[in-house]
Design an enzyme around this catalytic site. Sequence first.
Site, PDB file in Angstrom:
ATOM      1  N   TYR A 141      15.399  -4.748  -3.117  1.00  0.00           N
ATOM      2  CA  TYR A 141      16.508  -4.115  -2.408  1.00  0.00           C
ATOM      3  C   TYR A 141      17.836  -4.801  -2.721  1.00  0.00           C
ATOM      4  O   TYR A 141      18.891  -4.190  -2.617  1.00  0.00           O
ATOM      5  CB  TYR A 141      16.281  -4.183  -0.889  1.00  0.00           C
ATOM      6  CG  TYR A 141      15.506  -3.025  -0.309  1.00  0.00           C
ATOM      7  CD1 TYR A 141      14.273  -2.669  -0.821  1.00  0.00           C
ATOM      8  CD2 TYR A 141      16.015  -2.315   0.774  1.00  0.00           C
ATOM      9  CE1 TYR A 141      13.557  -1.624  -0.258  1.00  0.00           C
ATOM     10  CE2 TYR A 141      15.301  -1.270   1.331  1.00  0.00           C
ATOM     11  CZ  TYR A 141      14.077  -0.933   0.818  1.00  0.00           C
ATOM     12  OH  TYR A 141      13.370   0.104   1.377  1.00  0.00           O
ATOM     13  N   LYS A 192       1.468  -7.641  -5.415  1.00  0.00           N
ATOM     14  CA  LYS A 192       0.967  -6.954  -6.608  1.00  0.00           C
ATOM     15  C   LYS A 192       0.864  -8.029  -7.687  1.00  0.00           C
ATOM     16  O   LYS A 192       1.485  -7.937  -8.759  1.00  0.00           O
ATOM     17  CB  LYS A 192       1.939  -5.809  -6.977  1.00  0.00           C
ATOM     18  CG  LYS A 192       1.447  -4.885  -8.074  1.00  0.00           C
ATOM     19  CD  LYS A 192       0.294  -3.975  -7.662  1.00  0.00           C
ATOM     20  CE  LYS A 192      -0.240  -3.234  -8.877  1.00  0.00           C
ATOM     21  NZ  LYS A 192      -1.460  -2.451  -8.570  1.00  0.00           N
ATOM     22  N   ASP A 224      -1.604  -1.612  -3.452  1.00  0.00           N
ATOM     23  CA  ASP A 224      -2.237  -0.288  -3.550  1.00  0.00           C
ATOM     24  C   ASP A 224      -3.499  -0.252  -2.680  1.00  0.00           C
ATOM     25  O   ASP A 224      -3.734   0.711  -1.946  1.00  0.00           O
ATOM     26  CB  ASP A 224      -2.532   0.091  -5.019  1.00  0.00           C
ATOM     27  CG  ASP A 224      -3.208  -1.025  -5.816  1.00  0.00           C
ATOM     28  OD1 ASP A 224      -3.315  -2.170  -5.303  1.00  0.00           O
ATOM     29  OD2 ASP A 224      -3.635  -0.752  -6.958  1.00  0.00           O
ATOM     30  N   ASP A 248       8.490  -1.677   3.510  1.00  0.00           N
ATOM     31  CA  ASP A 248       9.090  -0.392   3.848  1.00  0.00           C
ATOM     32  C   ASP A 248       8.026   0.710   3.800  1.00  0.00           C
ATOM     33  O   ASP A 248       7.901   1.519   4.722  1.00  0.00           O
ATOM     34  CB  ASP A 248      10.219  -0.092   2.854  1.00  0.00           C
ATOM     35  CG  ASP A 248      10.888   1.240   3.139  1.00  0.00           C
ATOM     36  OD1 ASP A 248      11.193   1.505   4.315  1.00  0.00           O
ATOM     37  OD2 ASP A 248      11.080   2.022   2.182  1.00  0.00           O
ATOM     38  N   ASP A 252       5.729   2.735   7.135  1.00  0.00           N
ATOM     39  CA  ASP A 252       5.691   4.178   7.414  1.00  0.00           C
ATOM     40  C   ASP A 252       4.251   4.673   7.537  1.00  0.00           C
ATOM     41  O   ASP A 252       3.943   5.522   8.373  1.00  0.00           O
ATOM     42  CB  ASP A 252       6.411   4.974   6.310  1.00  0.00           C
ATOM     43  CG  ASP A 252       7.882   5.222   6.629  1.00  0.00           C
ATOM     44  OD1 ASP A 252       8.491   4.361   7.311  1.00  0.00           O
ATOM     45  OD2 ASP A 252       8.430   6.260   6.195  1.00  0.00           O
TER      46      ASP A 252
HETATM   47  C1  IPM Z   1      13.738   1.361   6.974  1.00  0.00           C
HETATM   48  C2  IPM Z   1      14.528   2.389   6.223  1.00  0.00           C
HETATM   49  C3  IPM Z   1      15.623   1.693   5.428  1.00  0.00           C
HETATM   50  C4  IPM Z   1      14.938   0.765   4.450  1.00  0.00           C
HETATM   51  C5  IPM Z   1      16.600   2.634   4.710  1.00  0.00           C
HETATM   52  C6  IPM Z   1      17.241   3.627   5.648  1.00  0.00           C
HETATM   53  C7  IPM Z   1      17.651   1.871   3.951  1.00  0.00           C
HETATM   54  O1  IPM Z   1      13.688   3.170   5.448  1.00  0.00           O
HETATM   55  O2  IPM Z   1      14.344   0.581   7.742  1.00  0.00           O
HETATM   56  O3  IPM Z   1      12.512   1.339   6.813  1.00  0.00           O
HETATM   57  O4  IPM Z   1      14.498   1.198   3.372  1.00  0.00           O
HETATM   58  O5  IPM Z   1      14.843  -0.417   4.747  1.00  0.00           O
HETATM   59 MG    MG Z   2      11.623   2.812   5.779  1.00  0.00          MG
END
Ligand code: IPM
Ligand code: MG
Length: 362
Positions: A141, A192, A224, A248, A252
């Site tokens: 990032y 990884k 993975d 990240d 999710d």
């Molecule tokens: C998160 C989001 C952010 C990230 C984005 C909005 C920059 O997806 O906080 O998970 O990738 O960190």
């Molecule tokens: Mg995110």
Amino acid sequence: MSSQILLLPGDGIGPEVVREARRVLEAADAQFSLELSFSEGRLGGIAVDEEGAAYPDATRALARDADAILLGAVGGPQWDALPAADRPERGLLAIRADLDLFCNHRPALLFPDLAEASSLRAELVAGLDVLIVRELTGGIYFGEPRGIATDADGVREGYNTDRYSETEIRRIGRLAFEAAQKRSGRLCSVDKANVLEVTMLWRETMEALSADYPDVALSHMYVDNAAMQLVREPKQFDVLVTGNLFGDILSDIAAMLTGSIGMLPSASLNADAKGLYEPVHGSAPDIAGTDSANPLATILSAAMLLRYSLNAPEAAAAVEGAVASVLAQGLRTADLIVDGSHAAPIGTRAMGDAVVAALQCH
Ligand code: IPM
Ligand code: MG
């Protein structure tokens, strides 16, 4: 002593969910005499529009003064055409970097009443309680060089750099080991290392650190496989620690297991435990302004704020209890309603009202 909380509602559904979390914090304040005071600033697309930068100087000054920060979400399609460096998301990365918020806690906890809403069978997720510790201010990032270059033939090439120093790996590693000590004593480091040198160093450094934490069982997993294991048998995990990009993605996935990404809170902390608290979900521009967003991830983020930055564990537990109680009452925003059920969804504001009411009869 009073505590100064900076609200950064941001874009999309951000203002709606932050408004409800503020009401919950005010109700907690009335009950637990926390002496909260609130200020508000701009971050993300709204800041680009109103102040010409995604993380404007005025917000920076407010952020540095605040005891804790509660953020909604940033981004939306109207800013997608901006050059990468001017996009709303860069505002979020800038505040994380400015305050050195390298340690991101993303707990994925299944409320018992939501087992049916998970994308996995109820028995695979019943009792799920996983903590993802994501490194937040390094890795691909932030790594340089980065950019899009054009060669002599006019062909463009995009590139980013994934890099971690031992110092960066050690400081996130220590906090992850400490988190594991307070939980079940199991830590899984995700990398990884079969391909990427940066994560070979990650694995080596975690392994070396483990000598200082003999009470924690450290294991390693390739990313993975970790993604697969999270949807195959998520309860095998307790604490996961990983770099910025993998964290990240895995968070999710973990969010979905808990019923909805609308349920997952997060805390981003620096070495002094100053924190920025935000829901893991994004700005959901498609439902912004429709009073249908789920405010619970932001309300649970406010509970983390009470616990980590304000050292008010009783107030935090009361807020979390109020959330559990509204779910037990059967109240659901649209994202929590399972296909085929006949439940009628309630709106963002009604969900906030219900949490405030549950807190008051605590
Ligand atoms: C998160 C989001 C952010 C990230 C984005 C909005 C920059 O997806 O906080 O998970 O990738 O960190
Ligand atoms: Mg995110």
